[in-house]
Design an enzyme around this catalytic site. Structure first.
Site, PDB file in Angstrom:
ATOM      1  N   PRO A   2       0.775  -1.225   0.000  1.00 32.63           N
ATOM      2  CA  PRO A   2       0.000   0.000   0.000  1.00 32.63           C
ATOM      3  C   PRO A   2       0.810   1.281   0.000  1.00 32.63           C
ATOM      4  O   PRO A   2       1.496   1.603   0.963  1.00 32.63           O
ATOM      5  CB  PRO A   2      -0.792  -0.095   1.297  1.00 32.63           C
ATOM      6  CG  PRO A   2       0.008  -1.016   2.180  1.00 32.63           C
ATOM      7  CD  PRO A   2       1.129  -1.557   1.394  1.00 32.63           C
ATOM      8  N   GLU A   3       0.717   2.013  -1.083  1.00 34.51           N
ATOM      9  CA  GLU A   3       1.186   3.393  -1.118  1.00 34.51           C
ATOM     10  C   GLU A   3      -0.070   4.244  -1.270  1.00 34.51           C
ATOM     11  O   GLU A   3      -1.173   3.734  -1.184  1.00 34.51           O
ATOM     12  CB  GLU A   3       2.157   3.604  -2.295  1.00 34.51           C
ATOM     13  CG  GLU A   3       3.388   2.713  -2.210  1.00 34.51           C
ATOM     14  CD  GLU A   3       4.381   2.937  -3.338  1.00 34.51           C
ATOM     15  OE1 GLU A   3       4.508   4.082  -3.791  1.00 34.51           O
ATOM     16  OE2 GLU A   3       5.018   1.964  -3.765  1.00 34.51           O
TER      17      GLU A   3
END
Length: 268
Positions: A2-3
């Site tokens: 997750p960015e």
DNA sequence: GCACATGTTCTCGG
DNA sequence: CCCGAGAACATGTG
């Protein structure tokens, strides 16, 4: 996993089931450093709360409740929020039973994620030290922040206190799009370069959100769908493949402990 | 067994 | 205080 794009795609879907719902029941796994707030206290504080909003800053999501307390969520490396349960899965750490027969489930294999409850009127050190969100910051501030640091531009992009939301994939993709080498010292970027880089950062993040984020290993949207932006990566994970612009083999070096992928010919 | 992994945080030496 | 390198956290995949 997750960015910023994956977190934003997650936020938009979770918002639909969470906002306006009341938390009826809370289940947690055993205490671990995943729980900044101890599970026993977390259960006590969350039960009965009505969710008013779910916002995002960088890679953090923040739920606001009817009593002005808040819940800070970070997905770490392998965290995922789902609107459906994973029965019997040992990697689920938080289950919220919601009004209207809904639920929210936090699964995290490596447990680098974080859950922290914030009392009304209080913040958290992790939240306070974040720089401006990558989709919100203006070019003047971005340039000023880069000018103040002598670290490589790659490390500057990854430093969440300088800019929040960009991680390893999107840093490499944005630097390639802006034709800037990851090893360049942050303070050597002139104003036009910083402006160009920020434009590409935003362009790459926006496009990834439109494609549902990047699924490299196990990222899933809360509804179980795969992301699609991995098919648009131009350098990340493409070591030794031809540069899509000039056919030079893509290089890989380690900066700040993270792999960086770039074209040594068309990035300066 | 080895290398590597979308993140964050701490330590150590310069 | 700034910086870089390395390690730690926990677990999986190739």
């Amino acid at each position: 996993m997750p960015e910023l794009p994956e977190v934003e795609v997650t936020r938009r879907q979770v918002e639909r089931v969470l906002v306006g719902a009341t938390i009826l029941k809370v289940w947690t796994s055993e205490p671990s450093y995943f729980f900044v707030t101890e599970p026993a206290l977390l259960k006590k504080r969350l039960r009965g709360r009505l969710v008013r909003a779910l916002t995002r800053h960088g890679k953090y999501m923040l739920a606001t409740f009817d009593d002005d307390s808040r819940l800070l969520l970070h997905l770490g490396m392998t965290g995922q929020l789902s609107t459906t349960d994973f029965p019997g899965d040992p990697h689920v750490h938080l289950r919220l039973e919601l009004s209207g027969n809904k639920g929210l489930f936090f699964r995290d294999v490596r447990k680098f994620g974080k859950v922290e409850w914030l009392r009304p009127g209080h913040s958290s050190p992790r939240l306070d030290k974040l720089g401006p969100d990558a989709l919100v910051v203006v070019p003047e501030e971005f340039y000023a922040r880069l000018s103040a640091r002598k670290i490589s531009i790659k490390q500057a992009l990854l430093d969440q206190s300088i800019l929040s939301g960009v991680g390893n994939i999107y840093a490499d993709e944005a630097l390639f799009a802006a034709r800037i080498l990851p090893e360049r010292a942050s303070h050597t970027l002139d104003q036009p370069e910083a402006k160009r880089l920020l434009r590409e950062v935003k362009r790459v993040l926006d496009k990834s959100i439109q494609h549902g984020g990047s699924t490299i290993n196990d990222y899933l949207q809360p509804d179980g769908e795969l992301g699609g932006y991995q098919n648009w990566h131009r350098v990340y994970g493409r070591t030794a493949e031809p540069c899509p612009r000039c056919r030079t083999a893509i290089s890989r070096v380690v900066l700040g402990g993270r792999s960086s992928h770039f074209c040594s010919s068309c990035q300066k």
